[in-house]
Enzyme design. Structure first.
Site, PDB file in Angstrom:
ATOM      1  N   LYS A 150       7.369   1.220   4.966  1.00 17.68           N
ATOM      2  CA  LYS A 150       6.232   1.443   5.869  1.00 17.68           C
ATOM      3  C   LYS A 150       4.930   0.919   5.262  1.00 17.68           C
ATOM      4  O   LYS A 150       4.149   0.256   5.937  1.00 17.68           O
ATOM      5  CB  LYS A 150       6.073   2.933   6.180  1.00 17.68           C
ATOM      6  CG  LYS A 150       7.164   3.534   7.020  1.00 17.68           C
ATOM      7  CD  LYS A 150       6.812   4.935   7.469  1.00 17.68           C
ATOM      8  CE  LYS A 150       6.477   5.879   6.328  1.00 17.68           C
ATOM      9  NZ  LYS A 150       7.603   6.096   5.405  1.00 17.68           N
TER      10      LYS A 150
ATOM     11  N   TRP B 295       6.780  -8.833   2.512  1.00 18.01           N
ATOM     12  CA  TRP B 295       7.003  -8.511   1.097  1.00 18.01           C
ATOM     13  C   TRP B 295       7.007  -9.798   0.270  1.00 18.01           C
ATOM     14  O   TRP B 295       6.418  -9.847  -0.813  1.00 18.01           O
ATOM     15  CB  TRP B 295       8.323  -7.757   0.925  1.00 18.01           C
ATOM     16  CG  TRP B 295       8.530  -7.245  -0.478  1.00 18.01           C
ATOM     17  CD1 TRP B 295       8.152  -6.035  -0.985  1.00 18.01           C
ATOM     18  CD2 TRP B 295       9.166  -7.950  -1.550  1.00 18.01           C
ATOM     19  NE1 TRP B 295       8.503  -5.943  -2.316  1.00 18.01           N
ATOM     20  CE2 TRP B 295       9.127  -7.105  -2.687  1.00 18.01           C
ATOM     21  CE3 TRP B 295       9.754  -9.208  -1.676  1.00 18.01           C
ATOM     22  CZ2 TRP B 295       9.669  -7.467  -3.923  1.00 18.01           C
ATOM     23  CZ3 TRP B 295      10.290  -9.579  -2.909  1.00 18.01           C
ATOM     24  CH2 TRP B 295      10.239  -8.714  -4.006  1.00 18.01           C
TER      25      TRP B 295
ATOM     26  N   PHE C 196      15.203  -8.359   4.139  1.00 20.59           N
ATOM     27  CA  PHE C 196      15.729  -8.465   2.782  1.00 20.59           C
ATOM     28  C   PHE C 196      16.587  -9.721   2.691  1.00 20.59           C
ATOM     29  O   PHE C 196      17.242 -10.100   3.678  1.00 20.59           O
ATOM     30  CB  PHE C 196      16.610  -7.259   2.431  1.00 20.59           C
ATOM     31  CG  PHE C 196      15.850  -6.018   2.036  1.00 20.59           C
ATOM     32  CD1 PHE C 196      15.901  -5.535   0.734  1.00 20.59           C
ATOM     33  CD2 PHE C 196      15.097  -5.319   2.969  1.00 20.59           C
ATOM     34  CE1 PHE C 196      15.216  -4.386   0.373  1.00 20.59           C
ATOM     35  CE2 PHE C 196      14.411  -4.172   2.616  1.00 20.59           C
ATOM     36  CZ  PHE C 196      14.467  -3.705   1.300  1.00 20.59           C
TER      37      PHE C 196
ATOM     38  N   THR D 258       4.319  -1.311   2.880  1.00 17.48           N
ATOM     39  CA  THR D 258       4.242  -2.778   2.826  1.00 17.48           C
ATOM     40  C   THR D 258       4.007  -3.350   4.219  1.00 17.48           C
ATOM     41  O   THR D 258       3.274  -4.339   4.375  1.00 17.48           O
ATOM     42  CB  THR D 258       5.530  -3.389   2.234  1.00 17.48           C
ATOM     43  OG1 THR D 258       6.669  -2.931   2.975  1.00 17.48           O
ATOM     44  CG2 THR D 258       5.698  -3.014   0.780  1.00 17.48           C
TER      45      THR D 258
ATOM     46  N   PHE E 131       7.379   9.387   5.827  1.00 12.93           N
ATOM     47  CA  PHE E 131       8.810   9.523   6.092  1.00 12.93           C
ATOM     48  C   PHE E 131       9.166   8.973   7.474  1.00 12.93           C
ATOM     49  O   PHE E 131       8.521   8.061   7.964  1.00 12.93           O
ATOM     50  CB  PHE E 131       9.256  10.977   5.912  1.00 12.93           C
ATOM     51  CG  PHE E 131       9.217  11.418   4.461  1.00 12.93           C
ATOM     52  CD1 PHE E 131      10.070  10.852   3.522  1.00 12.93           C
ATOM     53  CD2 PHE E 131       8.316  12.366   4.030  1.00 12.93           C
ATOM     54  CE1 PHE E 131      10.028  11.239   2.191  1.00 12.93           C
ATOM     55  CE2 PHE E 131       8.269  12.765   2.701  1.00 12.93           C
ATOM     56  CZ  PHE E 131       9.132  12.196   1.781  1.00 12.93           C
TER      57      PHE E 131
ATOM     58  N   ARG F 244      -2.506   6.842   2.789  1.00  9.57           N
ATOM     59  CA  ARG F 244      -2.651   8.037   1.965  1.00  9.57           C
ATOM     60  C   ARG F 244      -2.685   7.642   0.488  1.00  9.57           C
ATOM     61  O   ARG F 244      -2.204   6.586   0.100  1.00  9.57           O
ATOM     62  CB  ARG F 244      -1.472   8.982   2.197  1.00  9.57           C
ATOM     63  CG  ARG F 244      -1.400   9.569   3.596  1.00  9.57           C
ATOM     64  CD  ARG F 244      -0.078  10.282   3.816  1.00  9.57           C
ATOM     65  NE  ARG F 244       1.037   9.359   3.719  1.00  9.57           N
ATOM     66  CZ  ARG F 244       2.288   9.720   3.487  1.00  9.57           C
ATOM     67  NH1 ARG F 244       2.594  10.981   3.310  1.00  9.57           N
ATOM     68  NH2 ARG F 244       3.245   8.814   3.427  1.00  9.57           N
TER      69      ARG F 244
ATOM     70  N   LYS G 294      10.532   8.478  -6.527  1.00 11.77           N
ATOM     71  CA  LYS G 294      10.160   7.489  -5.523  1.00 11.77           C
ATOM     72  C   LYS G 294       9.348   6.327  -6.089  1.00 11.77           C
ATOM     73  O   LYS G 294       9.421   5.201  -5.630  1.00 11.77           O
ATOM     74  CB  LYS G 294       9.374   8.179  -4.407  1.00 11.77           C
ATOM     75  CG  LYS G 294       8.973   7.268  -3.250  1.00 11.77           C
ATOM     76  CD  LYS G 294       8.288   8.087  -2.157  1.00 11.77           C
ATOM     77  CE  LYS G 294       7.862   7.199  -0.995  1.00 11.77           C
ATOM     78  NZ  LYS G 294       6.735   6.327  -1.333  1.00 11.77           N
TER      79      LYS G 294
ATOM     80  N   ALA H 150       4.744  14.231   4.453  1.00 10.44           N
ATOM     81  CA  ALA H 150       5.127  14.556   5.828  1.00 10.44           C
ATOM     82  C   ALA H 150       6.335  15.478   5.897  1.00 10.44           C
ATOM     83  O   ALA H 150       6.579  16.078   6.931  1.00 10.44           O
ATOM     84  CB  ALA H 150       5.425  13.285   6.610  1.00 10.44           C
TER      85      ALA H 150
END
Length: 555
Positions: free
Chosen positions: A70, A408, A380, A72, A300, A93, A104, A272
Site C-alpha cells: 500500500k 517499486w 512482481f 509504495t 492493513f 502514517r 514487519k 488499523a
C-alpha cells in the site's frame, strides 16, 4: 540496490524548497534539519477558506507474508500524478518502532517509491511518538499519584481502565502488577501496557482538528470508574493542560518528500488492527487545501483500514473521498488460494482464481461506501500474463478496472496508468460517500453491522457483561459514537489462519473499551492483543551500525 541504499542515494531538495512549492512561507516551516519540517499552526489556520482538493484512499486485500504494498502504491501514485502535471501530495502514517524492530520492518515505502529521509522516518523522526508516549504515561502517573494522596475522586482501583504505553513490542508488559514496594510506592494494583500506536492519546492526536480541540479531547478521556460505576475523566485529574504541553509540537504535521520530490505529510500512526489506522486529520485537511490531489492510505486490509477510514475518520472530519485504489499482488492472491510461500514463483492461474474470492469480497465491501474503485496490481517479477488476466476477469464482473503498476522498480513512471485512471474516476464525479451505519444506531448493532456486512459473520458473540457495558455507555451519552473493531488483519474472521472469503462464523468480542476523547468505542475480538510481542527472530537482531557509523539492517 536495497531500499536503504536507494534512500541514501536520493538527491533530496531542501525542505524549504518543498514547502515553497506548496506556497508555505519560510516562517511557517519549523525545520528538523535540512530535509524535514513541521508546519506551524498559524499557517494551518490560515488555510481554512481555501477549497478542498480530491481525496484518494489506497487500501488493500488482506495482508499475507507475500506482501501487498500500500505505502509504495501511495508514493508511486503521488509521483505519477505529479508527472501528469497535477498538484499532488501524499499523506502517510508514521512508522512505529515496534514493527521496525519486530517483524514487519519500516513503513516508508520501498524500491523507487519511497519517502525520505527513510532512516529518520522509520526511527525517532521528529519525536511525535515519544511525545504521545510521554503524555499518555503522564496521565497514568497522575492517576496513581491521585490515589496515593488520598483518592479524593473516589477512584475504584479495581476499575482503572487507562493502561500505560510503550512504542516497543514487549509481551511481558501486557499484564503487570504495579505499586509494589510498600506504602511509599503507592497502592498495588493490576495494570498493563499497550503499544503506543494503540493509545487513545495517539487516536486523539490523529482525530483532533487543532490544539484547542486536542486539549478538550484529552480532558474527555475516561481513565477509571468509581464504585458506583460513574466515570472519572482526565479533566478531573487536571491532566489535559500538561498533556497538551507535551503534544504542542507533535500535533503539527511533518513535511518530507518522496524520491521524486512529491510533498508528503507523514503524521500520526495508529495501527488499523488495534486502532483506527489513519494518519492525522490535521495533515489530511491541510493537504487538501494545498493540493489538487491528496493520496492517503489506511492500514492493513480494507476490512479494517478502509472501513475505519470511512466510518471513523471521514465521518468525524467531514471528509468526502473521491476515489479508492485497492491494492493486490498476484503472489498474495495465490496465498489466499492455498499456495505456500515457498511455491509462489511458479505460475498457478487456478490458485489466483481461488484467491480472487478475497479480492472480490473487498470490492463488494467498498461498493457499500459509494466511492468508485480501481484495482492496482503491484507487479512482481515472475507474475505471468495469464495470472494477471485472471485478476482482471474477476474485477470486470464488478465493473472495476485493473491496472498493473511497476512503481517499486520504476518510480512514478511505473504508476502513470494508475494515475490516469484515478483522475478519470475523480473527474467523472460519481462518488457519493456514505458511512456504513448511522450515528443513532445502538453500539452493539453497529458492531454487528460491521461484522455481518464487512466480515460476513453470521452473528456476534459479546456476552451479557459486554452488552451491559455498552448499554451503560449509551445511557451516559456515548451511544452516537462509531465503533473501532480490533481483530486480526489476516482474515475476515477472528482466526488469522482462515484466508480467502470465509462465511458462516461467529465473531467473538472479548472486551470493549470506551475511547471517549477520541470519539469511538473499541471492540477487541478473539486473541488480538494491543501489545504485540517480538517474533522468534526479531528484526532487531540484524540492525546495527556499520564501520562508518551508518544504520545497517533497517528495511
Amino acid at each position: 540496490m536495497s531500499d536503504i541504499e536507494i534512500a541514501r542515494a536520493a538527491q533530496k531538495r531542501p525542505i524549504s524548497e518543498i514547502g515553497g512549492a506548496l506556497g508555505i512561507p519560510p516562517e511557517a516551516l519549523l525545520p528538523y534539519g535540512h530535509d524535514k519540517a513541521k508546519i506551524a499552526e498559524p499557517f494551518l489556520r490560515s488555510l481554512a477558506g481555501r477549497p478542498d482538493g480530491n481525496l484518494v484512499l489506497v487500501t488493500a486485500i488482506n495482508p499475507t507474508p507475500a506482501g501487498e504494498g500500500k505505502t509504495t502504491t501511495v508514493v508511486g501514485l503521488g509521483d505519477a500524478l505529479q508527472r501528469l502535471g497535477k498538484r499532488a501530495m501524499i499523506c502517510l502514517r508514521e512508522p512505529s518502532l515496534g514493527p521496525c524492530f519486530g517483524l514487519k520492518g519500516g513503513a516508508a515505502g520501498g524500491g523507487r517509491a519511497q519517502v525520505v529521509p527513510m532512516e529518520d522516518i522509520n526511527l525517532h523522526f521528529t519525536g511525535d511518538f515519544h511525545a504521545v508516549t510521554a503524555a499518555h504515561n503522564l496521565l497514568s502517573a497522575m492517576i496513581d499519584n491521585h490515589i496515593h494522596w488520598g483518592n479524593a475522586l473516589g477512584i475504584d482501583i479495581r476499575r482503572i481502565d487507562f493502561r500505560r504505553v510503550l512504542d516497543v513490542n514487549d509481551r511481558a508488559l501486557r499484564d503487570i502488577v504495579c505499586g509494589l514496594g510498600g506504602p511509599g510506592s503507592g497502592y498495588p494494583r493490576q495494570g498493563g501496557f499497550d503499544i503506543t500506536v494503540a493509545s487513545e492519546v495517539m487516536a486523539i492526536l490523529c482525530l483532533a482538528t487543532d490544539l484547542a480541540d486536542l486539549e478538550r479531547r484529552l480532558g474527555e478521556i475516561v481513565v477509571a470508574r468509581r464504585a458506583d460505576r460513574s466515570p472519572v475523566f482526565a479533566s478531573d485529574l487536571k491532566a489535559e493542560g500538561a498533556m497538551s504541553v507535551l503534544l504542542r509540537e507533535a500535533v503539527q504535521p511533518n513535511l518530507v518528500q518522496t524520491l521524486e520530490h512529491t510533498p508528503a505529510f507523514v503524521h500520526g500512526g495508529p495501527f488499523a488492527n488495534i486502532a483506527h489506522g489513519c494518519n492525522s486529520v490535521i495533515a489530511t485537511r491541510a493537504a487538501l487545501k494545498l493540493a489538487d490531489y491528496v493520496v492517503t492510505e489506511a492500514g492493513f486490509g480494507a476490512d479494517l483500514g478502509a472501513e475505519k477510514f470511512f466510518d471513523i475518520k471521514c465521518r468525524k472530519a467531514g471528509l468526502n473521498p473521491a476515489a479508492t485504489v485497492l491494492v493486490a499482488t498476484v503472489r498474495a492472491l495465490k496465498m489466499n488460494g492455498g499456495v505456500a510461500k515457498r511455491d509462489l514463483a511458479s505460475e498457478d492461474v487456478a490458485a489466483v482464481e481461488r484467491g480472487c474470492a478475497n479480492l472480490a469480497r473487498h470490492l463488494e465491501n467498498l461498493a457499500q461506501f459509494g466511492v468508485p474503485v480501481v484495482v492496482a496490481i503491484n507487479h512482481f517479477d515472475g507474475d505471468s500474463a495469464a495470472e494477471i488476466e485472471a485478476i482482471a476477469a474477476c474485477t470486470a464482473t464488478f465493473g472495476v478496472e485493473t491496472v498493473v503498476c511497476r512503481h517499486w522498480a520504476e518510480g512514478g513512471q511505473g504508476a502513470v496508468e494508475l494515475a490516469e485512471k484515478v483522475v478519470s474516476l475523480v473527474e467523472a464525479g460519481t462518488a457519493h460517500f456514505a458511512p456504513l451505519y448511522p450515528d443513532a444506531m445502538p453500539l452493539l448493532e453497529k458492531i454487528e453491522t460491521v461484522a455481518k456486512r464487512i466480515y460476513r459473520a453470521d452473528a456476534v458473540d459479546a456476552g451479557a457483561r459486554i452488552e451491559a457495558r455498552l448499554k451503560d455507555w449509551e445511557q451516559r451519552g456515548y451511544g452516537n459514537l462509531p465503533v473501532c473493531i480490533a481483530k486480526t488483519p489476516y482474515s475476515f474472521t477472528a482466526d488469522p489462519n482462515r484466508g480467502g472469503a470465509p462465511t458462516g462464523f461467529i465473531l467473538p468480542i472479548r472486551e470493549v473499551r470506551l475511547s471517549a476523547g477520541a470519539g469511538f468505542v473499541v471492540a477487541i475480538c478473539g486473541d488480538v492483543t494491543t501489545m504485540p510481542g517480538l517474533p522468534r527472530v526479531p528484526a532487531a537482531e540484524a540492525i546495527g551500525l556499520d564501520a562508518e557509523g551508518r544504520i545497517d539492517g533497517l528495511f
